[in-house]
Enzyme design. Structure first.
Site, PDB file in Angstrom:
ATOM      1  N   SER A 238      45.291  31.082  37.365  1.00 24.59           N
ATOM      2  CA  SER A 238      46.062  30.707  36.182  1.00 24.59           C
ATOM      3  C   SER A 238      47.561  30.736  36.476  1.00 24.59           C
ATOM      4  CB  SER A 238      45.731  31.664  35.035  1.00 24.59           C
ATOM      5  OG  SER A 238      46.008  32.996  35.428  1.00 24.59           O
TER       6      SER A 238
ATOM      7  N   HIS B 211      45.511  41.461  46.585  1.00 24.14           N
ATOM      8  CA  HIS B 211      45.137  42.487  45.604  1.00 24.14           C
ATOM      9  C   HIS B 211      44.071  43.448  46.136  1.00 24.14           C
ATOM     10  CE1 HIS B 211      46.759  39.691  42.176  1.00 24.14           C
ATOM     11  NE2 HIS B 211      47.700  40.208  42.928  1.00 24.14           N
TER      12      HIS B 211
END
Ligand code: APR
Length: 246
Positions: A195, A124
């Site tokens: 997550s 990212h």
């Protein structure tokens, strides 16, 4: 022996036998350094914004100063934090076993690199990197950008933006491909502090599982990837990664 101690023991054996280990990390590995997650960082002056109002190309084009200031605010917050025992355990394992561990991260905070990890695949981007908003022309030089919020090219007005992957943007191709190769080739895939909701990063765990790796999760809470894992170790990364990799 407790259930967790048994599972830790098994994961340690898999890691000891693995010719190649791939690791995927997320925001949780930086939690014990005091780094707020993206949503948690939206406090104070920034509390009334939604992520889509700050972390998209559209938002930047609409209001470059606001989005630039938000990233400057996050850069300042990160300057005072340090890597924790989880980051350090990953870096130390890599130094003791050259070539055996590939580290893939969704984090943009640079803490793995500051702990000494090499060749980190940043899916990212990097919060501290700058790049041009539009394709650079001959006059665009980052080291000579005119000061401002954001800085810009004195020749053509092109704007400097943070080198992170915004919502709706493609991931850096070379990093993603290298991460996929590592997931495919590894014997153990360790998934820590994520997550598992954001793709394509989370897909690396499925890829590794299909390719025959043992998949191990380190997280104090449930994740979307728990069903894909062979072992789910319930605990924080600063506590469990040193135990696993030490
Ligand atoms: N140790 C390990 N894991 C932890 C800890 C800790 N000390 N504290 C929290 N966690 C776990 C949470 O239980 C959660 O599963 O970290 C995870 C954080 O989840 P997210 O906030 O969804 O972060 P992440 O998975 O990295 O998000 C992926 O989404 O917001 C975008 O681009 C951003 O890279 C980010 C991506």
């Amino acid at each position: 022996m407790s259930h967790l101690a048994n599972d830790l023991d098994m994961a340690r054996r898999w890691l000891a036998d693995a010719a190649h280990v791939a690791v995927l990390t997320g925001a949780g590995v930086s939690a014990e350094s005091g780094v707020p997650t993206f949503r948690d960082a939206l406090t104070g002056l920034w509390a009334h914004f939604r992520p889509e109002e700050l972390a998209t190309e559209d938002a930047f084009r609409r209001d470059p100063a606001r989005v630039w200031d938000w990233y400057q605010h996050r850069r300042r917050m990160l300057r005072d934090v340090l890597p924790n025992a989880g980051h350090r355990a990953l870096a130390a394992f890599q130094q003791r076993h050259p070539g055996r561990l590939t580290l893939v991260t969704q984090n943009v905070d640079g803490l793995h690199q500051r702990a000494g990890s090499e060749g980190v695949l940043c899916l990212h981007g990097d919060l501290f990197a700058d790049r041009w908003l539009d394709a650079a022309r001959a006059c665009c030089r980052l080291d000579a950008a005119a000061a401002g919020s954001p800085p810009h090219c004195g020749g053509c007005g092109n704007l400097v933006r943070p080198g992170v992957v915004w919502f709706g943007e493609a991931l850096p191709v070379a990093a993603l491909e290298a991460a996929e190769r590592a997931a495919h080739a590894c014997d153990v895939m360790l998934v820590a502090g994520t997550s598992g909701q954001v793709y394509p990063a989370a897909g690396l765990a499925h890829l590794a599982r299909r390719a025959g790796a043992q998949v191990v999760i380190v997280n104090p809470g449930p994740t979307e990837l728990d069903d894909t894992a062979h072992l789910v170790l319930a605990g924080t990364s600063a506590r469990l990664l040193p135990e696993l990799l030490g």
